[in-house]
Scaffold this motif. Structure first.
Motif, PDB file in Angstrom:
ATOM      1  N   SER A   9     -26.268  -0.673 -77.041  1.00 42.32           N
ATOM      2  CA  SER A   9     -25.136  -0.503 -76.119  1.00 42.32           C
ATOM      3  C   SER A   9     -24.704  -1.831 -75.508  1.00 42.32           C
ATOM      4  N   GLY A  10     -24.875  -2.922 -76.277  1.00 42.83           N
ATOM      5  CA  GLY A  10     -24.504  -4.244 -75.754  1.00 42.83           C
ATOM      6  C   GLY A  10     -22.992  -4.407 -75.634  1.00 42.83           C
ATOM      7  N   HIS A  11     -22.588  -5.340 -74.773  1.00 44.23           N
ATOM      8  CA  HIS A  11     -21.159  -5.548 -74.518  1.00 44.23           C
ATOM      9  C   HIS A  11     -20.556  -6.654 -75.379  1.00 44.23           C
ATOM     10  N   ILE A  12     -21.376  -7.357 -76.171  1.00 42.68           N
ATOM     11  CA  ILE A  12     -20.862  -8.567 -76.825  1.00 42.68           C
ATOM     12  C   ILE A  12     -20.994  -8.510 -78.355  1.00 42.68           C
ATOM     13  N   ASN A  13     -22.211  -8.356 -78.851  1.00 40.86           N
ATOM     14  CA  ASN A  13     -22.437  -8.389 -80.302  1.00 40.86           C
ATOM     15  C   ASN A  13     -22.322  -6.986 -80.911  1.00 40.86           C
ATOM     16  N   THR A  59     -25.589 -22.433 -74.973  1.00 43.92           N
ATOM     17  CA  THR A  59     -24.840 -21.617 -75.938  1.00 43.92           C
ATOM     18  C   THR A  59     -23.484 -21.184 -75.357  1.00 43.92           C
ATOM     19  N   ILE A  60     -23.424 -21.045 -74.044  1.00 44.13           N
ATOM     20  CA  ILE A  60     -22.135 -20.883 -73.357  1.00 44.13           C
ATOM     21  C   ILE A  60     -22.187 -21.871 -72.191  1.00 44.13           C
ATOM     22  N   PRO A  61     -21.426 -22.943 -72.264  1.00 49.60           N
ATOM     23  CA  PRO A  61     -21.508 -23.942 -71.186  1.00 49.60           C
ATOM     24  C   PRO A  61     -21.191 -23.306 -69.824  1.00 49.60           C
ATOM     25  N   ASP A  62     -21.973 -23.686 -68.817  1.00 48.37           N
ATOM     26  CA  ASP A  62     -21.784 -23.193 -67.441  1.00 48.37           C
ATOM     27  C   ASP A  62     -21.845 -21.668 -67.339  1.00 48.37           C
ATOM     28  N   PHE A  63     -22.694 -21.076 -68.152  1.00 45.24           N
ATOM     29  CA  PHE A  63     -22.750 -19.610 -68.246  1.00 45.24           C
ATOM     30  C   PHE A  63     -22.957 -18.941 -66.876  1.00 45.24           C
ATOM     31  N   LEU A  64     -23.961 -19.392 -66.135  1.00 41.71           N
ATOM     32  CA  LEU A  64     -24.210 -18.779 -64.826  1.00 41.71           C
ATOM     33  C   LEU A  64     -23.871 -19.739 -63.685  1.00 41.71           C
ATOM     34  N   VAL A 106     -10.385  -9.327 -72.505  1.00 44.71           N
ATOM     35  CA  VAL A 106     -10.539 -10.097 -73.747  1.00 44.71           C
ATOM     36  C   VAL A 106     -11.992 -10.475 -74.035  1.00 44.71           C
ATOM     37  N   TYR A 107     -12.910 -10.229 -73.102  1.00 44.42           N
ATOM     38  CA  TYR A 107     -14.288 -10.703 -73.275  1.00 44.42           C
ATOM     39  C   TYR A 107     -15.267  -9.548 -73.533  1.00 44.42           C
ATOM     40  N   TYR A 108     -15.402  -8.650 -72.582  1.00 45.78           N
ATOM     41  CA  TYR A 108     -16.373  -7.546 -72.728  1.00 45.78           C
ATOM     42  C   TYR A 108     -15.763  -6.405 -73.533  1.00 45.78           C
ATOM     43  N   LYS A 109     -16.634  -5.728 -74.296  1.00 44.33           N
ATOM     44  CA  LYS A 109     -16.189  -4.480 -74.926  1.00 44.33           C
ATOM     45  C   LYS A 109     -15.873  -3.488 -73.803  1.00 44.33           C
ATOM     46  N   ILE A 136     -33.040  -7.454 -61.400  1.00 47.91           N
ATOM     47  CA  ILE A 136     -32.960  -6.540 -60.256  1.00 47.91           C
ATOM     48  C   ILE A 136     -31.607  -5.834 -60.216  1.00 47.91           C
ATOM     49  N   ARG A 137     -30.568  -6.534 -60.620  1.00 47.72           N
ATOM     50  CA  ARG A 137     -29.218  -5.928 -60.669  1.00 47.72           C
ATOM     51  C   ARG A 137     -29.233  -4.586 -61.407  1.00 47.72           C
ATOM     52  N   THR A 138     -29.988  -4.514 -62.500  1.00 53.08           N
ATOM     53  CA  THR A 138     -29.990  -3.257 -63.251  1.00 53.08           C
ATOM     54  C   THR A 138     -31.132  -2.336 -62.837  1.00 53.08           C
ATOM     55  N   MET A 175     -21.813 -12.399 -59.230  1.00 53.32           N
ATOM     56  CA  MET A 175     -21.234 -13.160 -60.350  1.00 53.32           C
ATOM     57  C   MET A 175     -20.713 -12.207 -61.428  1.00 53.32           C
ATOM     58  N   GLN A 176     -21.442 -11.106 -61.618  1.00 58.70           N
ATOM     59  CA  GLN A 176     -21.012 -10.122 -62.601  1.00 58.70           C
ATOM     60  C   GLN A 176     -19.666  -9.526 -62.180  1.00 58.70           C
ATOM     61  N   ALA A 177     -19.519  -9.248 -60.886  1.00 63.39           N
ATOM     62  CA  ALA A 177     -18.238  -8.717 -60.385  1.00 63.39           C
ATOM     63  C   ALA A 177     -17.128  -9.739 -60.617  1.00 63.39           C
ATOM     64  N   VAL A 178     -17.429 -11.002 -60.354  1.00 61.73           N
ATOM     65  CA  VAL A 178     -16.431 -12.067 -60.584  1.00 61.73           C
ATOM     66  C   VAL A 178     -16.040 -12.085 -62.060  1.00 61.73           C
ATOM     67  N   ARG A 179     -17.024 -11.969 -62.930  1.00 61.41           N
ATOM     68  CA  ARG A 179     -16.748 -12.038 -64.380  1.00 61.41           C
ATOM     69  C   ARG A 179     -15.976 -10.807 -64.864  1.00 61.41           C
ATOM     70  N   PHE A 180     -16.372  -9.622 -64.371  1.00 64.32           N
ATOM     71  CA  PHE A 180     -15.655  -8.404 -64.789  1.00 64.32           C
ATOM     72  C   PHE A 180     -14.201  -8.442 -64.295  1.00 64.32           C
ATOM     73  N   LEU A 181     -14.025  -8.896 -63.042  1.00 60.44           N
ATOM     74  CA  LEU A 181     -12.662  -8.927 -62.500  1.00 60.44           C
ATOM     75  C   LEU A 181     -11.811  -9.953 -63.256  1.00 60.44           C
ATOM     76  N   ASP A 207     -29.683 -14.717 -77.011  1.00 67.45           N
ATOM     77  CA  ASP A 207     -28.511 -15.585 -77.220  1.00 67.45           C
ATOM     78  C   ASP A 207     -28.244 -16.536 -76.065  1.00 67.45           C
ATOM     79  N   THR A 208     -28.636 -16.126 -74.878  1.00 71.81           N
ATOM     80  CA  THR A 208     -28.312 -16.960 -73.711  1.00 71.81           C
ATOM     81  C   THR A 208     -29.536 -17.684 -73.160  1.00 71.81           C
ATOM     82  N   VAL A 209     -30.612 -17.731 -73.939  1.00 73.50           N
ATOM     83  CA  VAL A 209     -31.787 -18.487 -73.470  1.00 73.50           C
ATOM     84  C   VAL A 209     -31.404 -19.963 -73.451  1.00 73.50           C
TER      85      VAL A 209
HETATM   86  C1  GN1 Z   1     -23.368  -9.006 -71.620  1.00 73.43           C
HETATM   87  O1  GN1 Z   1     -24.662  -8.629 -74.545  1.00 73.43           O
HETATM   88  P1  GN1 Z   1     -25.116  -7.915 -73.350  1.00 73.43           P
HETATM   89  O2  GN1 Z   1     -24.487  -6.580 -73.183  1.00 73.43           O
HETATM   90  O3  GN1 Z   1     -26.640  -7.895 -73.274  1.00 73.43           O
HETATM   91  C2  GN1 Z   1     -23.228 -10.441 -71.109  1.00 73.43           C
HETATM   92  C3  GN1 Z   1     -24.156 -10.665 -69.935  1.00 73.43           C
HETATM   93  C4  GN1 Z   1     -23.816  -9.668 -68.833  1.00 73.43           C
HETATM   94  C5  GN1 Z   1     -23.921  -8.251 -69.410  1.00 73.43           C
HETATM   95  C6  GN1 Z   1     -23.464  -7.233 -68.383  1.00 73.43           C
HETATM   96  C7  GN1 Z   1     -23.142 -13.312 -73.508  1.00 73.43           C
HETATM   97  O4  GN1 Z   1     -24.686  -8.823 -72.079  1.00 73.43           O
HETATM   98  O5  GN1 Z   1     -23.974 -11.970 -69.415  1.00 73.43           O
HETATM   99  O6  GN1 Z   1     -24.731  -9.814 -67.775  1.00 73.43           O
HETATM  100  O7  GN1 Z   1     -23.083  -8.110 -70.575  1.00 73.43           O
HETATM  101  N1  GN1 Z   1     -23.547 -11.379 -72.159  1.00 73.43           N
HETATM  102  C8  GN1 Z   1     -22.747 -12.434 -72.401  1.00 73.43           C
HETATM  103  O8  GN1 Z   1     -23.871  -5.991 -68.777  1.00 73.43           O
HETATM  104  O9  GN1 Z   1     -21.744 -12.668 -71.741  1.00 73.43           O
END
Ligand code: GN1
Ligand code: ADP
Ligand code: MG
Length: 378
Positions: A27-31, A156-161, A326-329, A255-257, A312-318, A240-242
């Motif tokens: 149920s990933g949002h990316i791959n 793998t993603i510059p400035d990811f967090l 265009v980013y998350y499924k 903790i978020r989840t 940060m997740q809220a910032v990214r989703f918004l 992927d984000t290590v």
């Molecule tokens: C994405 O791929 P997935 O679903 O494990 C995202 C994470 C977010 C997460 C929110 C590369 O993770 O940064 O925390 O969704 N991965 C990428 O559920 O952006």
């Protein structure tokens, strides 16, 4: 993607036996993830993934990171009592030409792992034991990588967090308002902007060298741990984000989840409630595995990570909502806004309980430190 296209790809990997079935998985949002079932049950099943190369622009660098990290973890597991390099660390399957991933005729990037039999990942935590196991999993992952130089890994993603960068991206999305959604998100935007400066603390402490940069996972949501028999943790996945990061990032995102009784995209905000026993159990597991590497300053900032990561997740989703998804499924129009609102509600509750959370971390830390000094004296 047709089955025959998929089998063309599968045939290019060093797979033992014959694959008899393919199904979409996870149920990933990316791959995009597929489970490959082996006809011969004595041979491994496989997990095939199409890496999202709009998100990960340097797939070769990413695969080199994963390979390096897995080799380091396998070596550690071999030398650790109770650990098994096959069961507790992912196994990458190379292509027949020896490469770590392959590019298909349409430019898609693919890689494969052994499928870990008899394991489960959970989107939602139910029991304290599961939370404890999650803490042990991500804590031991961080500890095992503490002696690998972070400079060996590419970003793998510059400035990811990097929250400063994430807020800049939000600002750009606000000014562009490319799909005309800005007027519907004024309240969410104000909530986030009101807190922007206070959310910079971890980054600032890192920039001044007060917090050590270490190798972190950076996507420690609970479904990125595989649990095995009796819900015992088996393996950390989704590497992927290590890359270099701060301990509070991994603690905070897990903790978020874990603490949230509702889902990440919960529509009914009244269902978002904090589960403190799960928080305590994860904290205990995480600190018990990291007590010999974490500095006092890192422990002090863990609670800030707990606030920062959902923020940060809220910032990214918004940002993604404003950019037109265009980013998350997504599974429906408005999904990213619903996710934003759910994360904001979580931040609200976490802020109300921040002192309590800080005290729990301190108490667990003191207990663990005392236990380890007793063991040393004995
Ligand atoms: C994405 O791929 P997935 O679903 O494990 C995202 C994470 C977010 C997460 C929110 C590369 O993770 O940064 O925390 O969704 N991965 C990428 O559920 O952006
Ligand atoms: P994503 O980046 O899309 O989240 P993951 O690598 O986390 O992709 O894989 C998606 C899901 O597939 C995981 O949540 C887990 O349930 C399952 N999974 C991933 N790798 C394995 C594996 N090696 N063995 C068994 N299940 C796995
Ligand atoms: Mg995942």
């Amino acid at each position: 993607m047709t089955n025959s296209d998929l089998y063309d790809i599968i045939n290019k990997f060093n797979i033992q036996g014959k694959i008899g079935g393919v199904k979409i998985y996870g149920s990933g949002h990316i791959n995009d993830t597929y489970l490959l079932k082996n006809n011969d049950s004595s041979l491994p099943d496989y997990l095939l993934q199409k890496i999202n190369n709009h998100v990960f622009k340097d797939v070769d660098g990413l695969m080199l990171n994963i390979d390096l990290v897995l080799r380091h973890l396998k070596q550690k597991a071999q030398n650790t009592a109770g650990m098994n390099a096959e069961l507790n660390v992912l196994t990458l399957v190379k292509c027949k030409d020896g490469r770590l991933s392959l590019v298909d005729d349409n430019g898609g990037h693919w890689r494969a792992f052994h499928f870990m039999k008899d394991t489960l990942s959970y989107d939602q935590v139910i029991t304290e034991n599961q939370a404890l196991q999650g803490g042990l999993a991500f804590g031991s992952f961080m500890s095992a990588l503490a002696d690998l130089d972070p400079a060996l890994l590419v970003q793998t993603i510059p400035d990811f967090l990097n929250i400063e960068k994430r807020l800049k991206d939000l600002n750009i999305a606000v000014h562009a308002d490319s799909v005309g959604r800005l007027s519907s998100v004024r309240d969410e935007l104000s909530f986030l902007l009101e807190r922007s400066s206070k959310m910079m603390n971890i980054l600032q402490l890192g920039n001044t060298g007060i917090l050590p940069l270490r190798i972190t996972h950076n996507d420690t949501k609970f479904n990125n741990v595989l649990l095995g028999k009796d819900d015992r943790f088996q393996c950390v996945i989704d590497l992927d984000t290590v890359m270099p990061g701060y301990a509070a990032y991994d603690f905070g995102d897990a903790i978020r989840t874990i603490i949230n009784q509702g889902s990440e995209d919960e529509k009914d905000l009244s269902k978002i409630r904090l589960n403190l026993p799960l928080f305590t159990a994860f904290t205990r597991g995480f600190l018990s595995e990291t007590s010999s590497i974490l500095t006092e300053q890192e422990v002090q900032t863990l609670v800030e990570g707990v606030l920062l990561l959902p923020y940060m997740q809220a910032v990214r989703f918004l940002t993604d909502y404003l950019n037109g998804d265009v980013y998350y499924k997504i599974n429906a129009e408005g999904h990213n806004l619903q996710r934003t609102r759910a994360q904001i509600q979580l931040v609200r509750l976490l802020e109300e309980h921040a002192e309590e959370l800080y005290n729990i971390i301190q108490k667990e830390w003191i207990n663990i430190k005392n236990e380890s000094s007793v063991i040393k004296i004995v």
